[in-house]
Design an enzyme around this catalytic site. Structure first.
Site, PDB file in Angstrom:
ATOM      1  N   GLU A 112      -6.293 -15.018   4.099  1.00 43.55           N
ATOM      2  CA  GLU A 112      -4.623 -14.452   4.132  1.00 43.55           C
ATOM      3  C   GLU A 112      -4.426 -13.408   3.908  1.00 43.55           C
ATOM      4  OE1 GLU A 112      -1.832 -17.790   4.731  1.00 43.55           O
ATOM      5  OE2 GLU A 112      -4.130 -19.045   3.473  1.00 43.55           O
ATOM      6  N   LYS A 114      -0.822 -10.899   3.347  1.00 41.41           N
ATOM      7  CA  LYS A 114       0.031 -11.660   2.464  1.00 41.41           C
ATOM      8  C   LYS A 114       1.199 -11.151   2.923  1.00 41.41           C
ATOM      9  CE  LYS A 114       2.351 -11.619  -1.864  1.00 41.41           C
ATOM     10  NZ  LYS A 114       3.996 -11.513  -1.660  1.00 41.41           N
ATOM     11  N   ASP A 116       4.987  -9.662   4.264  1.00 42.71           N
ATOM     12  CA  ASP A 116       6.395  -8.595   3.381  1.00 42.71           C
ATOM     13  C   ASP A 116       7.518  -9.231   4.527  1.00 42.71           C
ATOM     14  OD1 ASP A 116       7.144  -7.545   0.893  1.00 42.71           O
ATOM     15  OD2 ASP A 116       6.787  -4.910   2.086  1.00 42.71           O
ATOM     16  N   TYR A 224       2.120 -20.824   5.708  1.00 45.10           N
ATOM     17  CA  TYR A 224       0.814 -20.561   4.637  1.00 45.10           C
ATOM     18  C   TYR A 224       0.573 -21.793   4.018  1.00 45.10           C
ATOM     19  CZ  TYR A 224       4.634 -18.641   1.593  1.00 45.10           C
ATOM     20  OH  TYR A 224       5.670 -17.971   0.493  1.00 45.10           O
ATOM     21  N   LYS A 312      -3.203  -6.993  -4.390  1.00 50.74           N
ATOM     22  CA  LYS A 312      -2.544  -5.803  -3.792  1.00 50.74           C
ATOM     23  C   LYS A 312      -3.087  -4.720  -3.176  1.00 50.74           C
ATOM     24  CE  LYS A 312       1.240  -7.044  -4.072  1.00 50.74           C
ATOM     25  NZ  LYS A 312       2.871  -7.462  -4.804  1.00 50.74           N
ATOM     26  N   CYS A 410      21.059  25.966  17.583  1.00 55.87           N
ATOM     27  CA  CYS A 410      18.890  26.015  17.568  1.00 55.87           C
ATOM     28  C   CYS A 410      18.808  26.303  16.797  1.00 55.87           C
ATOM     29  CB  CYS A 410      19.016  26.134  18.903  1.00 55.87           C
ATOM     30  SG  CYS A 410      16.977  26.225  19.624  1.00 55.87           S
ATOM     31  N   CYS A 413      16.690  28.813  19.400  1.00 51.13           N
ATOM     32  CA  CYS A 413      17.164  30.206  20.290  1.00 51.13           C
ATOM     33  C   CYS A 413      18.436  30.551  19.883  1.00 51.13           C
ATOM     34  CB  CYS A 413      16.782  29.766  21.635  1.00 51.13           C
ATOM     35  SG  CYS A 413      17.868  28.058  22.171  1.00 51.13           S
ATOM     36  N   CYS A 428      20.184  20.921  22.060  1.00 54.52           N
ATOM     37  CA  CYS A 428      20.069  22.372  22.416  1.00 54.52           C
ATOM     38  C   CYS A 428      19.435  21.958  23.998  1.00 54.52           C
ATOM     39  CB  CYS A 428      18.437  23.533  21.607  1.00 54.52           C
ATOM     40  SG  CYS A 428      18.253  25.041  22.291  1.00 54.52           S
ATOM     41  N   CYS A 434      14.561  28.209  25.535  1.00 53.48           N
ATOM     42  CA  CYS A 434      14.137  27.108  24.035  1.00 53.48           C
ATOM     43  C   CYS A 434      13.151  28.153  24.020  1.00 53.48           C
ATOM     44  CB  CYS A 434      15.092  26.823  23.648  1.00 53.48           C
ATOM     45  SG  CYS A 434      14.685  26.718  21.839  1.00 53.48           S
TER      46      CYS A 434
HETATM   47  N1  5U1 Z   1      -0.157 -15.829   2.999  1.00 52.35           N
HETATM   48  C1  5U1 Z   1      -0.204 -16.370   2.083  1.00 52.35           C
HETATM   49  N2  5U1 Z   1       1.746 -15.752   1.238  1.00 52.35           N
HETATM   50  N3  5U1 Z   1       1.678 -16.637   0.618  1.00 52.35           N
HETATM   51  C2  5U1 Z   1       2.727 -16.404  -0.697  1.00 52.35           C
HETATM   52  N4  5U1 Z   1       0.137 -17.315   1.102  1.00 52.35           N
HETATM   53  C3  5U1 Z   1       0.639 -17.309  -0.030  1.00 52.35           C
HETATM   54  N5  5U1 Z   1       0.661 -18.580  -0.792  1.00 52.35           N
HETATM   55  C4  5U1 Z   1       1.822 -18.176  -1.819  1.00 52.35           C
HETATM   56  C5  5U1 Z   1       2.961 -17.285  -1.336  1.00 52.35           C
HETATM   57  C6  5U1 Z   1       3.940 -17.161  -2.451  1.00 52.35           C
HETATM   58  O1  5U1 Z   1       2.240 -19.250  -2.559  1.00 52.35           O
HETATM   59  C7  5U1 Z   1       0.695 -20.239  -2.501  1.00 52.35           C
HETATM   60  C8  5U1 Z   1       0.864 -20.815  -4.000  1.00 52.35           C
HETATM   61  C9  5U1 Z   1       1.995 -21.467  -1.888  1.00 52.35           C
END
Ligand code: 5U1
Length: 672
Positions: A112, A114, A116, A224, A312, A410, A413, A428, A434
């Site tokens: 999956e 991750k 942010d 997740y 990562k 500007c 010009c 401008c 211009c």
């Molecule tokens: N997609 C995903 N992100 N994430 C973050 N899975 C996932 N699992 C995580 C974390 C911190 O921890 C698992 C160990 C449940």
């Protein structure tokens, strides 16, 4: 007379659609007062008829009175963190540890993205959301239930079979990239807080003590994993996620199971190639041993499981130094400060320039030349300077920092620069007088989707304008080969080619011609809609704002821009001169009613693999369909490739069929 039950259902439907238009399309369908009035009416009806109130009502997501502080919540099971792998070797090492410990040759992994964002745990008692908490230190976090209840895609009540009596769902809350850009753009205009990145915006929104503020932020949840479960769940991670999905919780649409580490590497490369096109920031891929029995055998080391790893991606935010600031004048006269940076690799691309947006942004950042800065590059968005950071070596002698002075006139010009009435942008006002604006207008006029003047590139445009050979778009059509040959790097052949391209460009289509003019907010789709609606230039020029608003794709703001353009005598003169120079187009082909897709309105979104979106749209139109850039109640079908975001969601909310690329190819009858 509508029954209260029917009225409640209509109000719910409308409020849901309006909130999606507001949050996801940044295209409100109704003014705020109308939205608020409908919400109050639904609240009153629900109070009078609680028997017809439903847990999924929009009234449940408006937020409530501010809290004094967040309560602390102890997690019954700790929220784990993940070990990281920064190279393929580290991923292979992880797989070796797993297979050796399990004494097997190959393991099935669930992959999956991750996200942010901000990790949260949602507790469901008898299927009802009872608590939401942030991760905090993993053992205890903050109670953010009121804020999470406002998030549109968090089920307040799970639905379906075999829902555990108590279930903790873990996942990530994010703000999609486009929504983040709009949030910040609005904040910049109104002088509100600007966030450095979507993660900070999500975290800041979730930590609002006033959930009514959180309710106005475009937050989105993806599940997740699970924590405490009182009840039965399937015995693989992927099946657990599928159960969550069946009960109404969003999971990643990119989730896949694969066999062995080589396939994990392949998944990592595939998602990496799509990273820029995804609707949200991801910082890696999580690989988890899929079998829950095997997960149990593997166990944990301190707070991280042995059965999962995050591979990562290169960072999207990197430190570098500001060397200087240039001021660029855009097509509409807007003056944008551009940071010149010490070149640095950001998410795999070398960045040496970044936008600073406007004067207010420089002030907000407290930025000076010589500062160490953080640069962010995500998706197709132009790299941005997001913050100033202290010197790495605090003992180093103080740096020579130089103030950034916004020009009063500007840079192209010399005309006076003025703050636009509509916000923080400095402009401008000299228009095509211009040279910078003229050059940008010519670049647009000659671009592939406009008049497609091959060979008329940036270098040539620079020279033509700087030498005074072209002072208006129309002068292009009066250049002779001799004049072209007199320019730098223009040989006989290349001059002839440009001359011929200019001859060819005179024959175009009405839609391309409208697009080529560079009217504010008039993109290709709008230009096409205008051409189909008005059929000829005279009718377009005579159209009132109200008539313009009657065109698909044209709202009040765009109508005002078009009217401002068509009523300007200088533009009218330019249009007459272009027609006199021989620009022509065939009569607009109105729907003949005989194509297999006649009567349909398609929207293509996301990334397609076998063709570009433009090609797909052209092929659909060739079969009689109309195409548009945005989804509305008139849309009949949406093609959604990977990375499709708000348009796909809006289509789903409106019950408009969404098809994938394979289905599109079938519809086109294999016409590839
Ligand atoms: N997609 C995903 N992100 N994430 C973050 N899975 C996932 N699992 C995580 C974390 C911190 O921890 C698992 C160990 C449940």
């Amino acid at each position: 007379m509508t029954s209260p039950e029917k009225e409640m259902s209509l109000l719910k439907e409308a409020l849901l659609r309006w909130s999606q238009a507001y949050f996801e399309q940044d295209d409100p369908e109704v003014p705020d007062v109308e939205y608020d009035a409908a919400m109050r009416r639904l609240q009153a009806l629900e109070a009078a008829h609680p028997e017809w109130a439903t847990a999924d009502s929009p009234t449940q997501r408006v937020g409530s009175a501010p809290l004094a502080a967040f309560q602390t919540v102890a997690h019954r099971l700790p929220m784990l963190s993940l070990d990281n792998a920064f190279s393929d070797t580290e991923l292979v090492d992880f797989d070796r540890r797993v297979t050796e410990k399990l004494q097997v040759d190959v393991v099935e992994y669930c992959c999956e993205p991750k996200l942010d964002g901000v990790a949260v745990s949602l507790a469901y008692q008898a299927g009802q959301l009872v608590q939401a908490a942030t991760r905090g230190d993993g053992s205890s976090g903050e109670d953010v239930t009121e804020n999470v209840r406002t998030i549109a895609n968090v089920a307040l009540q799970l639905a379906g079979d075999n829902i555990p009596a108590y279930l903790e769902v873990r996942g990530e809350i994010v703000i999609p990239r486009m929504a983040f850009e709009r949030l910040n753009a609005r904040a910049r205009e109104s002088g509100d807080k600007v966030f450095a990145n979507p993660r900070n915006a999500a975290a800041g929104s979730l930590r609002q003590l006033d959930s009514r503020v959180a309710a106005r932020r475009p937050l989105s949840f993806t599940a997740y994993s699970v924590g405490v479960v009182e009840g039965q769940l399937p015995n693989s991670h992927s099946e657990v996620l599928r159960s969550l999905k069946r009960w109404g919780l969003p999971i990643s649409e990119y989730m896949e199971t694969v066999s062995g580490v080589a396939a994990c590497g392949d998944y990592f490369s595939r998602l990496g190639a799509q990273r820029d096109a995804l609707p949200f920031d991801i910082d890696g891929i999580v690989f988890k041993v899929n079998d829950l029995g095997l997960q149990e055998r593997l166990g944990f080391v301190s707070r991280a499981p042995r059965w999962a790893i995050a591979r990562k991606f290169p960072a999207q935010e990197v430190g570098t130094r500001l060397l200087g600031v240039d001021f660029q004048v855009g097509r509409t006269g807007a003056i944008t400060p551009v940071a010149r940076l010490e070149p640095v690799l950001v998410a795999g691309v070398t960045v040496s320039n970044a936008t600073l947006h406007n004067a207010d942004e420089i002030h907000r950042l407290g930025l000076k030349i010589g500062d160490r800065v953080i640069v962010r590059r995500a998706g197709d968005v132009i790299p941005q300077v997001v913050s100033v950071v202290p010197e790495l070596d605090a003992d180093a002698p103080p740096h020579n920092r130089e103030s950034i002075v916004f020009p009063a006139s500007c840079p192209a010009c010399g005309s006076r620069v003025e703050r636009a009435a509509d916000g923080a942008v400095m402009r401008c006002g000299a228009g095509l007088e211009c040279n910078a604006q003229l050059k940008a207008a010519i670049r647009h006029f000659a671009s592939r989707k406009a008049l497609d003047i091959e060979g008329l590139g940036d270098k040539l445009i620079e020279q033509l304008v700087d030498e005074g050979l072209v002072q208006s778009l129309n002068d292009l059509f009066h250049l002779d080969i001799g004049q072209l040959q007199g320019l730098d790097r223009m040989g006989v052949k290349s001059s002839e080619n440009v001359f011929e391209a200019l001859l060819r460009a005179r024959s175009t289509s009405f839609a391309r011609f409208i697009y080529s003019l560079g009217i504010r907010e008039v993109g290709e789709a709008t230009a096409r809609a205008l051409a189909l609606h008005f059929l000829d230039l005279d009718s377009l020029l005579k159209a009132t704002t109200e008539e313009l608003e009657g065109v698909d794709d044209v709202g009040p703001v765009v109508a005002d821009h078009i009217k401002a353009y068509t009523s300007n005598p200088l533009n009218q003169e330019l249009l007459s001169s272009l027609i006199e120079s021989g620009i022509t187009w065939p009569a607009v082909q109105v729907d003949t009613g005989d194509g297999p897709l006649t009567g349909m309105l398609w929207v293509v979104t996301g990334k397609l693999l076998t063709m570009s979106r433009d090609e797909a749209e052209a092929k659909l139109r060739a079969l009689g369909a109309k195409t548009a850039a945005s989804v509305s109640s008139k849309t009949t079908t949406v093609v959604a490739g990977p990375g499709a975001g708000s348009k796909k969601k809006k289509a789903e909310a409106l019950n408009i069929p969404v098809v994938d690329e394979e289905e599109l190819i079938r519809t086109l009858g294999g016409r590839l």
